[in-house]
Design a protein around this motif. Structure first.
Motif, PDB file in Angstrom:
ATOM      1  N   GLU A  56       7.057   9.017   2.683  1.00 16.10           N
ATOM      2  CA  GLU A  56       6.115   7.968   2.290  1.00 16.10           C
ATOM      3  C   GLU A  56       5.369   8.354   1.028  1.00 16.10           C
ATOM      4  O   GLU A  56       5.012   9.515   0.835  1.00 16.10           O
ATOM      5  CB  GLU A  56       5.108   7.700   3.405  1.00 16.10           C
ATOM      6  CG  GLU A  56       5.737   7.162   4.665  1.00 16.10           C
ATOM      7  CD  GLU A  56       4.713   6.774   5.714  1.00 16.10           C
ATOM      8  OE1 GLU A  56       3.504   7.023   5.511  1.00 16.10           O
ATOM      9  OE2 GLU A  56       5.118   6.221   6.742  1.00 16.10           O
ATOM     10  N   LYS A  57       5.133   7.365   0.194  1.00 13.99           N
ATOM     11  CA  LYS A  57       4.318   7.528  -1.006  1.00 13.99           C
ATOM     12  C   LYS A  57       3.137   6.576  -0.875  1.00 13.99           C
ATOM     13  O   LYS A  57       3.309   5.364  -0.851  1.00 13.99           O
ATOM     14  CB  LYS A  57       5.135   7.185  -2.250  1.00 13.99           C
ATOM     15  CG  LYS A  57       4.339   7.221  -3.536  1.00 13.99           C
ATOM     16  CD  LYS A  57       5.211   6.782  -4.692  1.00 13.99           C
ATOM     17  CE  LYS A  57       4.437   6.720  -5.983  1.00 13.99           C
ATOM     18  NZ  LYS A  57       5.282   6.243  -7.086  1.00 13.99           N
ATOM     19  N   VAL A  58       1.944   7.146  -0.770  1.00 13.53           N
ATOM     20  CA  VAL A  58       0.714   6.355  -0.639  1.00 13.53           C
ATOM     21  C   VAL A  58      -0.226   6.782  -1.772  1.00 13.53           C
ATOM     22  O   VAL A  58      -0.943   7.773  -1.652  1.00 13.53           O
ATOM     23  CB  VAL A  58       0.039   6.568   0.734  1.00 13.53           C
ATOM     24  CG1 VAL A  58      -1.161   5.652   0.883  1.00 13.53           C
ATOM     25  CG2 VAL A  58       1.022   6.351   1.864  1.00 13.53           C
TER      26      VAL A  58
ATOM     27  N   ASP B  49       0.797  -1.219   0.000  1.00 13.13           N
ATOM     28  CA  ASP B  49       0.000   0.000   0.000  1.00 13.13           C
ATOM     29  C   ASP B  49       0.834   1.276   0.000  1.00 13.13           C
ATOM     30  O   ASP B  49       0.312   2.356  -0.188  1.00 13.13           O
ATOM     31  CB  ASP B  49      -0.946   0.020   1.192  1.00 13.13           C
ATOM     32  CG  ASP B  49      -0.207   0.079   2.521  1.00 13.13           C
ATOM     33  OD1 ASP B  49       0.956  -0.371   2.574  1.00 13.13           O
ATOM     34  OD2 ASP B  49      -0.796   0.569   3.498  1.00 13.13           O
ATOM     35  N   ARG B  50       2.162   1.184   0.191  1.00 12.39           N
ATOM     36  CA  ARG B  50       2.989   2.379   0.261  1.00 12.39           C
ATOM     37  C   ARG B  50       4.455   2.050   0.001  1.00 12.39           C
ATOM     38  O   ARG B  50       4.872   0.906   0.163  1.00 12.39           O
ATOM     39  CB  ARG B  50       2.847   3.068   1.613  1.00 12.39           C
ATOM     40  CG  ARG B  50       3.455   2.294   2.767  1.00 12.39           C
ATOM     41  CD  ARG B  50       3.146   2.902   4.121  1.00 12.39           C
ATOM     42  NE  ARG B  50       1.715   2.862   4.321  1.00 12.39           N
ATOM     43  CZ  ARG B  50       1.017   3.818   4.918  1.00 12.39           C
ATOM     44  NH1 ARG B  50       1.623   4.842   5.427  1.00 12.39           N
ATOM     45  NH2 ARG B  50      -0.287   3.722   5.048  1.00 12.39           N
TER      46      ARG B  50
END
Length: 118
Positions: free
Chosen positions: A74-76, A55-56
């Protein structure tokens, strides 16, 4: 005894279908590693870790490798339309900056260190 119907990752890889993990692309990693290199040169940061999850994607920065992460980038993608896909999170979980422009989000970590006279 219940039967486990989940498919192990090795079996998925053998069929040719790779599990879907979120990753940083080349442009994103270039921006993050550029900031990381500047901070290493000043002696503030010494180590990093990259995690690609379902998910990330997380880029963690450490002062020493034996400690907890100082910051996480973080990349979500599921938050891209709501709050922005990128965020900078401190070790305590406080979100310093969030948005859809990675360069602007990383600017929260690129503040110069100031000397406070007392």
């Amino acid at each position: 005894m219940p039967v486990d119907w989940t498919v192990p990752p090795a079996a998925i890889a053998a069929i040719g279908a790779a599990p879907a993990y979120i990753t940083f692309d080349r442009r994103e990693l270039d921006s993050i590693l550029n900031l990381y290199g500047r901070k290493v040169a000043t002696g503030e940061w010494r180590d990093y870790a990259i995690d690609f999850l379902k998910d990330r994607a997380v880029f963690s920065v450490f002062r020493r490798s034996a400690e907890v992460a100082l910051y996480r980038v973080e990349k979500v993608p599921r938050l891209a339309r709501k709050q922005g896909a990128y965020s900078v999170v401190t070790a305590t979980g406080l979100i310093l900056k969030r948005g859809s422009d990675l360069a602007r989000v990383l600017s929260a970590l690129d503040k110069p260190v100031r000397l406070v006279a007392g």
